[in-house]
Motif scaffolding. Structure first.
Motif, PDB file in Angstrom:
ATOM      1  N   ASP A  85       3.131  -7.508   4.335  1.00 22.26           N
ATOM      2  CA  ASP A  85       3.409  -6.125   3.961  1.00 22.26           C
ATOM      3  C   ASP A  85       4.115  -6.085   2.604  1.00 22.26           C
ATOM      4  N   LEU A  86       3.931  -4.987   1.893  1.00 24.66           N
ATOM      5  CA  LEU A  86       4.630  -4.783   0.622  1.00 24.66           C
ATOM      6  C   LEU A  86       5.410  -3.488   0.716  1.00 24.66           C
ATOM      7  N   ALA A 126      10.270 -16.609  -6.485  1.00 27.61           N
ATOM      8  CA  ALA A 126       9.338 -16.832  -5.373  1.00 27.61           C
ATOM      9  C   ALA A 126       9.038 -15.519  -4.652  1.00 27.61           C
ATOM     10  N   ILE A 127      10.042 -14.650  -4.543  1.00 23.40           N
ATOM     11  CA  ILE A 127       9.831 -13.333  -3.926  1.00 23.40           C
ATOM     12  C   ILE A 127       8.881 -12.511  -4.784  1.00 23.40           C
ATOM     13  N   ARG A 128       9.099 -12.511  -6.085  1.00 20.77           N
ATOM     14  CA  ARG A 128       8.226 -11.743  -6.985  1.00 20.77           C
ATOM     15  C   ARG A 128       6.794 -12.268  -6.939  1.00 20.77           C
ATOM     16  N   CYS A 129       6.656 -13.574  -6.833  1.00 23.38           N
ATOM     17  CA  CYS A 129       5.328 -14.176  -6.727  1.00 23.38           C
ATOM     18  C   CYS A 129       4.642 -13.689  -5.449  1.00 23.38           C
ATOM     19  N   CYS A 167       0.850 -10.091  -2.364  1.00 23.59           N
ATOM     20  CA  CYS A 167       0.633  -8.982  -1.440  1.00 23.59           C
ATOM     21  C   CYS A 167      -0.117  -7.846  -2.120  1.00 23.59           C
ATOM     22  N   LYS A 168       0.221  -7.572  -3.391  1.00 23.46           N
ATOM     23  CA  LYS A 168      -0.487  -6.535  -4.147  1.00 23.46           C
ATOM     24  C   LYS A 168      -1.972  -6.861  -4.239  1.00 23.46           C
ATOM     25  N   GLN A 169      -2.268  -8.104  -4.627  1.00 22.13           N
ATOM     26  CA  GLN A 169      -3.656  -8.517  -4.781  1.00 22.13           C
ATOM     27  C   GLN A 169      -4.388  -8.463  -3.445  1.00 22.13           C
ATOM     28  N   SER A 170      -3.690  -8.864  -2.383  1.00 28.61           N
ATOM     29  CA  SER A 170      -4.294  -8.830  -1.052  1.00 28.61           C
ATOM     30  C   SER A 170      -4.608  -7.396  -0.635  1.00 28.61           C
ATOM     31  N   ASN A 171      -3.663  -6.487  -0.925  1.00 25.84           N
ATOM     32  CA  ASN A 171      -3.878  -5.082  -0.576  1.00 25.84           C
ATOM     33  C   ASN A 171      -5.056  -4.487  -1.339  1.00 25.84           C
ATOM     34  N   VAL A 172      -5.146  -4.853  -2.622  1.00 24.26           N
ATOM     35  CA  VAL A 172      -6.266  -4.360  -3.436  1.00 24.26           C
ATOM     36  C   VAL A 172      -7.584  -4.898  -2.885  1.00 24.26           C
ATOM     37  N   SER A 173      -7.601  -6.190  -2.542  1.00 25.28           N
ATOM     38  CA  SER A 173      -8.820  -6.794  -1.999  1.00 25.28           C
ATOM     39  C   SER A 173      -9.225  -6.131  -0.696  1.00 25.28           C
ATOM     40  N   GLN A 174      -8.214  -5.837   0.143  1.00 28.94           N
ATOM     41  CA  GLN A 174      -8.500  -5.179   1.419  1.00 28.94           C
ATOM     42  C   GLN A 174      -9.078  -3.786   1.204  1.00 28.94           C
ATOM     43  N   ARG A 175      -8.523  -3.067   0.198  1.00 25.40           N
ATOM     44  CA  ARG A 175      -9.038  -1.720  -0.079  1.00 25.40           C
ATOM     45  C   ARG A 175     -10.473  -1.776  -0.588  1.00 25.40           C
ATOM     46  N   ILE A 176     -10.740  -2.763  -1.456  1.00 22.36           N
ATOM     47  CA  ILE A 176     -12.093  -2.909  -1.974  1.00 22.36           C
ATOM     48  C   ILE A 176     -13.059  -3.267  -0.848  1.00 22.36           C
ATOM     49  N   SER A 177     -12.630  -4.208   0.003  1.00 22.92           N
ATOM     50  CA  SER A 177     -13.469  -4.608   1.136  1.00 22.92           C
ATOM     51  C   SER A 177     -13.710  -3.427   2.061  1.00 22.92           C
TER      52      SER A 177
END
Length: 316
Positions: free
Chosen positions: A150-151, A220-223, A228-238
């Motif tokens: 989660d983000l 490490a938290i920022r990474c 999480c941002k990239q994962s959320n974007v990928s999920q939205r695209i999918s």
């Protein structure tokens, strides 16, 4: 002068401890139990379920004061969280009370200066405790949410980083006051010297702890936030791509699609499939609703991609 030694997974764990016994406290924070014999760092970490790369990153940073940017994305944030949390527990439950007890044993509590020193220490301890509890209540749950994928909307890491007051400087102030202003007769007080040395060790540990938080934990938290941002974007695209096919077409609806691709009219489809014209119209309405495709060209692409027709049989 700082060493540039870089410990590796094949090094003996006992050799690292022999080089700097202050690492014993680090072992405890990582959850590594002693009695590991002559095993290597990699063997010990593997046996005790500690991420070897992260352990060595913290050790080498402590030794050299430097960590490469490329290292951050390989760190285990879960391991770092356990390490920071365990360090807080050690400090709050043992170190702070231990130093206070040592000061009380060493000082004449009836002396006005001694009372002020204890009060100064209590104020310092309260400040440090408050900051660490703030992290426990706000930052750590935020990190746990990131680890769960989660983000959260509020970026607690930004507040956390700004919240890092120079508590190590206040500890240094206490140490210097004791050195500068204690009466001469106290110089033979071995208990006071021992308490002073404990404060020195704690000052050193706290400084290192803050550096690890700022230079390793926060990056490490920022990474993880970016992941999480990239994962959320990928999920939205999918989701957008897959939303057209959320509902599977029935076998009869697939037959209708094939007929449309072959260029049949609704009447011809009805005759070909031996169904009523109104039924064909209903099927086409349902197909459009499920697939969000409303044209024969769009249905042709859908039919080819999903194997309903062979592309060689389609008139392009």
């Amino acid at each position: 002068m700082k060493t540039t030694k870089a410990y590796e997974a094949d090094d003996k764990m006992i050799a690292i401890i022999g080089d700097d016994y202050s690492f014993l406290q680090m072992l405890g924070a990582f959850g590594i139990k002693m009695g590991f014999g002559d095993k290597t760092v990699g063997e010990v970490c593997s046996a005790q379920q500690v991420d070897t790369f992260t352990f060595l990153a913290v050790v080498n940073y402590t030794v050299n004061g430097y960590i490469a940017d490329s290292t951050i994305e390989r760190l285990s944030l879960a391991t770092l969280l356990r390490y920071i949390r365990a360090s807080h527990t050690y400090y709050l439950d043992f170190e702070l009370p231990h130093i206070r007890t040592a000061l009380l044993d060493a000082l004449d509590i009836n002396d006005s200066l001694a009372k002020l020193i204890v009060r100064l220490y209590d104020n310092l301890a309260q400040s440090i405790r408050g900051h660490m509890l703030y992290e426990e209540k706000t930052l750590f749950p935020y990190v746990e949410a990131l680890l769960a994928g989660d983000l959260p909307a509020n970026k607690m890491v930004e507040t956390f980083s700004k919240h890092h007051a120079q508590t190590d400087l206040r500890l240094r102030e206490l140490k210097n006051i004791i050195i500068r202003y204690m009466p001469a007769e106290s110089q033979s007080n071995h208990r006071l010297m021992s308490a002073l040395y404990d404060i020195y060790k704690t000052e050193r540990w706290l400084h290192q702890h803050i550096d690890v938080e700022e230079d390793i934990f926060v990056p490490a938290i920022r990474c993880r936030e970016e992941q999480c941002k990239q994962s959320n974007v990928s999920q939205r695209i999918s989701s957008m791509i897959g939303s057209n096919d959320r509902e599977t077409l029935s076998e009869r609806e697939k037959d209708v699609v094939v007929c449309v691709v072959e260029g049949m009219s609704n009447k011809e489809i009805a005759e070909h499939l031996f169904i009523a014209l109104n039924t064909v119209i209903t099927h086409r309405r349902n197909i459009a609703k499920k697939l969000q495709i409303h044209t024969p060209a769009g249905l042709t692409i859908y039919a080819i991609v999903n194997g309903l027709v062979d592309i060689s049989s389609v008139k392009l």
